[in-house]
Write an enzyme that holds these catalytic residues in place. Structure first.
Site, PDB file in Angstrom:
ATOM      1  CB  ALA A 127      -3.843  -8.011 -21.140  1.00  0.00           C
TER       2      ALA A 127
ATOM      3  CD1 TRP B  14      -0.803 -11.798 -15.714  1.00  0.00           C
ATOM      4  CD2 TRP B  14      -2.960 -12.303 -15.974  1.00  0.00           C
ATOM      5  NE1 TRP B  14      -1.343 -11.981 -14.467  1.00  0.00           N
ATOM      6  CE2 TRP B  14      -2.662 -12.295 -14.590  1.00  0.00           C
ATOM      7  CE3 TRP B  14      -4.266 -12.584 -16.389  1.00  0.00           C
ATOM      8  CZ2 TRP B  14      -3.628 -12.566 -13.617  1.00  0.00           C
ATOM      9  CZ3 TRP B  14      -5.224 -12.868 -15.419  1.00  0.00           C
ATOM     10  CH2 TRP B  14      -4.897 -12.848 -14.055  1.00  0.00           C
ATOM     11  CG  HIS B  15      -6.216 -13.788 -19.355  1.00  0.00           C
ATOM     12  ND1 HIS B  15      -5.924 -12.475 -19.681  1.00  0.00           N
ATOM     13  CD2 HIS B  15      -7.207 -13.731 -18.426  1.00  0.00           C
ATOM     14  CE1 HIS B  15      -6.715 -11.673 -18.983  1.00  0.00           C
ATOM     15  NE2 HIS B  15      -7.492 -12.394 -18.222  1.00  0.00           N
ATOM     16  N   GLY B  16      -2.800 -16.857 -20.448  1.00  0.00           N
ATOM     17  CA  GLY B  16      -2.319 -18.166 -20.859  1.00  0.00           C
ATOM     18  C   GLY B  16      -1.412 -18.066 -22.072  1.00  0.00           C
TER      19      GLY B  16
END
Length: 277
Positions: free
Chosen positions: A133, A136-138
């Site tokens: 997760a 997923w954001h960067g």
């Protein structure tokens, strides 16, 4: 679209604009001043920067979703709520049931459960899911640290939830809020070094506070306290809407909200955090 749906849509749109332009974008100034300081971080800059970003990211994300829900409702489409007072959570598990619900549900259904969920290796499954997760954001160490931070704490506290349930709720809320806020430091930092410098700042007390720093505190409270008060009286407002005369109060509040957006909305363009992911 009926009158009730139209009025509710306008409420969502005005609140979304207020949270984004008045609260979130103006808090950006405080976040930049205290996170991106070229000097060594100290207690004041670390504390105010962390609190300011904790409020900013929620205002930004919630404002975006309220605008989306309000626009969709104008066309008769009802979108589900994506945030349910996450900073009122009494545990990290409770927080993730309230924060960015659509994304949390996606990671649960398509990563956590296929990995085995609660059936086997629960702790490892939680850490892997939250680590992914974060990515997923960067791509970068700060996002990975943020994901693993939540993953390890969830894995550690999950078996203890039955015992932790006996803690007074105000203590549980206060603790959970600050655990989440500490995690946001990694989410906001441009590098792992900056994140750890902000964390180290909590151990470096300021010798004295300047007038400029006191002005920053005043600005933070001016932006956040009205939002918190309105949220605290949500149940009262829902009950009052059942009264026929409350439509005039609704209209006055919506008008005042628009005036606040026009007068105090940030004049600089600050993109939604959503657009980064």
């Amino acid at each position: 679209v009926g009158r009730a749906e139209l009025l509710h849509s306008l409420r969502l749109l005005v609140m979304g604009l207020f949270l984004k332009l008045v609260v979130g974008d103006n808090l950006t100034l405080l976040v930049r001043m205290n996170f991106d300081s070229p000097n060594e971080h100290r207690l004041f800059s670390s504390l105010l920067g962390t609190y300011a970003f904790t409020a900013q990211i929620y205002a930004d994300f919630l404002g975006y979703t309220l605008l989306a829900r309000g626009t969709a409702l104008l066309f008769g489409i009802k979108l589900s709520r994506n945030f349910r007072a996450p900073y009122g959570a009494v545990s990290l598990t409770d927080f993730w049931h309230r924060w960015h619900i659509s994304l949390s549900s996606w990671f649960r259904d398509y990563l956590y459960l296929p990995l085995g969920g609660n059936r086997r290796h629960r702790g490892l499954n939680i850490v892997v899911t939250m680590g992914l997760a974060g990515f997923w954001h960067g791509i970068g160490l700060p996002f990975l640290f943020w994901g693993l931070y939540h993953g390890f704490l969830l894995a550690l506290t999950k078996p203890l939830e039955a015992y932790l349930a006996g803690i007074p709720r105000w203590i549980a809320r206060w603790t959970t809020f600050h655990v989440v806020a500490m995690g946001w430091i990694f989410f906001r930092a441009d590098s792992a070094a900056q994140a750890f410098d902000v964390l180290a700042g909590f151990l470096r007390p300021d010798r004295e506070l300047s007038s400029a720093q006191m002005a920053q505190v005043f600005l933070f409270l001016w932006l956040v306290l009205p939002w918190w008060l309105v949220g605290s009286f949500q149940s009262f407002f829902r009950r009052m809407r059942e009264q026929r005369w409350f439509v005039y109060v609704d209209a006055a509040v919506l008008g005042a909200g628009l005036v606040l957006v026009v007068v105090f909305g940030s004049i600089s363009t600050v993109p939604f955090h959503y657009f980064k992911f």
